[in-house]
Design an enzyme around this catalytic site. Sequence first.
Site, PDB file in Angstrom:
ATOM      1  N   GLY A  98       5.474 -12.845 -30.772  1.00 14.26           N
ATOM      2  CA  GLY A  98       5.292 -11.404 -30.900  1.00 14.26           C
ATOM      3  C   GLY A  98       5.905 -10.803 -32.156  1.00 14.26           C
ATOM      4  N   HIS A 151       4.866 -23.793 -39.273  1.00 15.10           N
ATOM      5  CA  HIS A 151       5.316 -23.920 -37.886  1.00 15.10           C
ATOM      6  C   HIS A 151       4.193 -24.540 -37.047  1.00 15.10           C
ATOM      7  CE1 HIS A 151       7.900 -22.795 -34.468  1.00 15.10           C
ATOM      8  NE2 HIS A 151       6.782 -22.484 -33.832  1.00 15.10           N
ATOM      9  N   ASP A 195      10.570 -16.627 -32.451  1.00 13.11           N
ATOM     10  CA  ASP A 195       9.176 -17.047 -32.268  1.00 13.11           C
ATOM     11  C   ASP A 195       8.564 -16.285 -31.098  1.00 13.11           C
ATOM     12  OD1 ASP A 195       6.787 -18.445 -32.120  1.00 13.11           O
ATOM     13  OD2 ASP A 195       7.714 -20.388 -31.655  1.00 13.11           O
ATOM     14  N   MET A 237       2.056 -28.619 -27.680  1.00 13.45           N
ATOM     15  CA  MET A 237       2.077 -28.291 -26.244  1.00 13.45           C
ATOM     16  C   MET A 237       1.426 -29.405 -25.442  1.00 13.45           C
ATOM     17  SD  MET A 237       0.974 -24.299 -26.399  1.00 13.45           S
ATOM     18  CE  MET A 237       1.682 -23.192 -27.644  1.00 13.45           C
ATOM     19  N   MET A 289       6.935 -28.284 -27.407  1.00 13.39           N
ATOM     20  CA  MET A 289       6.944 -27.700 -26.053  1.00 13.39           C
ATOM     21  C   MET A 289       6.397 -28.773 -25.127  1.00 13.39           C
ATOM     22  SD  MET A 289       5.660 -23.944 -27.230  1.00 13.39           S
ATOM     23  CE  MET A 289       5.108 -24.575 -28.813  1.00 13.39           C
ATOM     24  N   GLY A 312       3.699 -20.979 -24.830  1.00 11.37           N
ATOM     25  CA  GLY A 312       2.424 -21.478 -24.326  1.00 11.37           C
ATOM     26  C   GLY A 312       1.220 -20.867 -25.035  1.00 11.37           C
ATOM     27  N   SER A 324       2.644 -19.794 -37.732  1.00 14.00           N
ATOM     28  CA  SER A 324       2.290 -20.756 -36.686  1.00 14.00           C
ATOM     29  C   SER A 324       0.805 -21.069 -36.768  1.00 14.00           C
ATOM     30  CB  SER A 324       2.607 -20.188 -35.301  1.00 14.00           C
ATOM     31  OG  SER A 324       1.926 -20.969 -34.333  1.00 14.00           O
ATOM     32  N   MET A 372      13.066 -17.983 -28.292  1.00 12.73           N
ATOM     33  CA  MET A 372      11.709 -17.568 -27.907  1.00 12.73           C
ATOM     34  C   MET A 372      11.731 -16.107 -27.471  1.00 12.73           C
ATOM     35  SD  MET A 372       9.756 -20.169 -28.426  1.00 12.73           S
ATOM     36  CE  MET A 372       8.288 -19.286 -27.885  1.00 12.73           C
ATOM     37  N   HIS A 404       7.634 -27.567 -33.448  1.00  9.99           N
ATOM     38  CA  HIS A 404       8.181 -26.972 -32.227  1.00  9.99           C
ATOM     39  C   HIS A 404       7.574 -27.701 -31.033  1.00  9.99           C
ATOM     40  CE1 HIS A 404       8.309 -23.029 -29.593  1.00  9.99           C
ATOM     41  NE2 HIS A 404       9.092 -23.987 -29.119  1.00  9.99           N
ATOM     42  N   ASP A 462       3.054 -25.886 -33.411  1.00 10.65           N
ATOM     43  CA  ASP A 462       3.327 -25.755 -31.980  1.00 10.65           C
ATOM     44  C   ASP A 462       2.667 -26.878 -31.203  1.00 10.65           C
ATOM     45  OD1 ASP A 462       4.915 -23.326 -31.728  1.00 10.65           O
ATOM     46  OD2 ASP A 462       3.159 -22.288 -32.518  1.00 10.65           O
TER      47      ASP A 462
HETATM   48  C1  DX5 Z   1       4.208 -19.817 -28.460  1.00 12.45           C
HETATM   49  C2  DX5 Z   1       4.399 -20.432 -29.814  1.00 12.45           C
HETATM   50  C3  DX5 Z   1       4.424 -19.469 -30.941  1.00 12.45           C
HETATM   51  C4  DX5 Z   1       3.179 -18.667 -31.058  1.00 12.45           C
HETATM   52  C5  DX5 Z   1       3.517 -17.365 -31.709  1.00 12.45           C
HETATM   53  O1  DX5 Z   1       4.378 -20.777 -27.484  1.00 12.45           O
HETATM   54  O2  DX5 Z   1       5.614 -21.153 -29.869  1.00 12.45           O
HETATM   55  O3  DX5 Z   1       4.732 -20.103 -32.167  1.00 12.45           O
HETATM   56  O4  DX5 Z   1       2.171 -19.300 -31.781  1.00 12.45           O
HETATM   57  O5  DX5 Z   1       2.362 -16.620 -31.747  1.00 12.45           O
HETATM   58  P1  DX5 Z   1       2.355 -15.062 -31.997  1.00 12.45           P
HETATM   59  O6  DX5 Z   1       2.938 -14.803 -33.347  1.00 12.45           O
HETATM   60  O7  DX5 Z   1       0.889 -14.745 -31.926  1.00 12.45           O
HETATM   61  O8  DX5 Z   1       3.164 -14.422 -30.905  1.00 12.45           O
HETATM   62 ZN    ZN Z   2       6.444 -21.967 -31.821  1.00 10.25          ZN
END
Ligand code: DX5
Ligand code: ZN
Length: 221
Positions: free
Chosen positions: A180, A37, A178, A41, A72, A146, A12, A141, A70, A39
């Site tokens: 952690g 990936h 996705d 937002m 959001m 976020g 990501s 998720m 992705h 993200d």
């Molecule tokens: C969170 C994102 C993830 C995030 C994952 O909203 O969708 O893709 O970047 O980040 P890590 O791997 O640090 O949990």
């Molecule tokens: Zn993501």
Amino acid sequence: MTDTQNTLIAPSILSSDFSKLGEEVKAIDDAGADYIHIDVMDGHFVPNLTFGPPVIKSIRPHTKKIFDVHLMIAPVDPYIQAYADAGADIITAHIEAGPHIHRTLQAIKATGAKAGISFNPATPIDGLKHVIDLVDLVLIMTVNPGFGGQSFIPLMDKITAARDIAKAAGKQIDIQVDGGVTPQTAPLVKQAGANVLVAGTAIFKDGPEHYARNITNIRNA
Ligand code: DX5
Ligand code: ZN
């Protein structure tokens, strides 16, 4: 079926250095990333803001790897074509982002992109079976969307349920996780049935010379 596929790694770029996004994308490509990936937002569906189609378009020439976008954002439908035009190969929308996910998936497919559906941690996975014919990827998720760097929420039963819904429908789709994902949590989600692992913090740590090692540590965990 999905559980016999190799594990794909989707770094990501949320955790990358935004001041040199093109170089960062090239660096994770060289390091062995399978998907990039991305993200997106909107400060409305999630309490954070990132970037939109112009930024995605600007990094598109820096790699030939799959752009896994992705979204959001809410609403989603008015923006789908712009993300496809910017170079998205997979466009994933959240089931929580509006009342008409079936229409959203149809709209994504109509652009020629692959269609993904994402589920927040508290959202039941059952809806997947009603739209499975339109789905190329399901994104589970394992944090509240976020922000990067949050703790993994263990939703292994949900990952397995998603895999089983795809199997029952006779569909080979990506089962993506996705949030952690680290070398410690990766084995749990793989065992549960995931074949695409997204990771931000765990891949973009210690600088570009360590990206290949960081990717391998998750892939082979
Ligand atoms: C969170 C994102 C993830 C995030 C994952 O909203 O969708 O893709 O970047 O980040 P890590 O791997 O640090 O949990
Ligand atoms: Zn993501």
